[in-house]
Design a protein around this motif. Structure first.
Motif, PDB file in Angstrom:
ATOM      1  N   HIS A   1       0.819  -1.202   0.000  1.00 30.56           N
ATOM      2  CA  HIS A   1       0.000   0.000   0.000  1.00 30.56           C
ATOM      3  C   HIS A   1       0.858   1.259   0.000  1.00 30.56           C
TER       4      HIS A   1
ATOM      5  N   HIS B   1       0.062   1.498  -3.800  1.00 27.19           N
ATOM      6  CA  HIS B   1      -1.360   1.802  -3.952  1.00 27.19           C
ATOM      7  C   HIS B   1      -1.819   3.120  -3.330  1.00 27.19           C
TER       8      HIS B   1
ATOM      9  N   GLN C   1       1.107   7.648  -5.080  1.00 24.53           N
ATOM     10  CA  GLN C   1       0.930   7.615  -6.533  1.00 24.53           C
ATOM     11  C   GLN C   1       1.051   9.018  -7.124  1.00 24.53           C
TER      12      GLN C   1
ATOM     13  N   ASN D   1       0.415  -3.240 -10.015  1.00 21.72           N
ATOM     14  CA  ASN D   1      -0.701  -3.824  -9.281  1.00 21.72           C
ATOM     15  C   ASN D   1      -0.300  -4.335  -7.905  1.00 21.72           C
ATOM     16  N   ASN D   2       0.988  -4.579  -7.709  1.00 21.86           N
ATOM     17  CA  ASN D   2       1.458  -5.111  -6.437  1.00 21.86           C
ATOM     18  C   ASN D   2       2.946  -4.812  -6.285  1.00 21.86           C
TER      19      ASN D   2
END
Length: 210
Positions: free
Chosen positions: A105, A109, A114, A132-133
């Motif tokens: 995170h 994420h 971001q 995505n990860n």
């Protein structure tokens, strides 16, 4: 010489190195070759990590490289790890307050992170990443650090300084209740990298506008 079983770890390593030296010093007359042999022997047969190129030749500040080293090994004390240890903490991400704080995170994420990466990559004139990860993020980072070109060398420095900035900001929000906007903190990263860039890359870094 037999290494005593009750010897400490560091004592065993010193005695093992001495033993190897005594065995090796007659096998070659090339001092440089002997030193390489001893180094490889002491290094052992451990797995070579895929992110090793991020560490070597990185001109970021030492503290930034150290935090990045912990991050790459997933050893930063994020809140999910503290919870697994039974420590009672508020598990929410202090950057966005929308999810449990974890490595995935915090560095992939989180909306705040971001936005920061988008600002930094735009400043570097690179495309934003869409990971995505954590594994995707790691591969994205490794690919951009490949080679000896200026942009690869600059990327390693910028990545380390950005990781340090994210972790420092996270700690300031938790322990000092201080917060900066992503735009401010992107400019701070750019400023540090302008100062740290080596001679051959400095002109390129200073030509970027943020």
């Amino acid at each position: 010489m037999v290494v005593p079983k009750q010897a400490s770890w560091i004592t065993r390593k010193i005695l093992e190195a001495r033993q190897f030296w005594m065995q090796s010093q007659y096998t070659t007359t090339n001092n440089a070759g002997l030193i390489i042999q001893i180094y490889l022997k002491m290094l052992g047969d451990g797995d070579r990590v895929p992110w090793k190129r991020m560490m070597f030749g990185n001109v970021a500040r030492n503290k930034a490289i150290f935090i990045m080293w912990l991050q790459l090994q997933k050893r930063l004390l994020t809140k999910d790890r503290l919870l697994n240890w039974g420590i009672d903490v508020n598990a929410d991400c202090v950057m966005c307050q929308k999810a449990l704080e974890s490595m995935d995170h915090l560095f992939v994420h989180c909306e705040f992170t971001q936005h920061l990466w988008t600002k930094i990559l735009n400043w570097m004139q690179r495309h934003s990443f869409n990971s995505n990860n954590w594994e995707d993020h790691l591969m994205w980072m490794i690919q951009r650090a490949k080679g000896k070109a200026q942009r690869a060398q600059i990327f390693k420095m910028v990545y380390a300084e950005t990781v340090y900035a994210i972790w420092h900001e996270r700690n300031q929000r938790i322990f000092e209740q201080k917060a900066k906007e992503a735009d401010v903190f992107a400019r701070n990263v750019a400023y540090v990298c302008n100062i740290r860039a080596p001679g051959g890359s400095k002109y390129l870094v200073q030509s970027w506008m943020i």
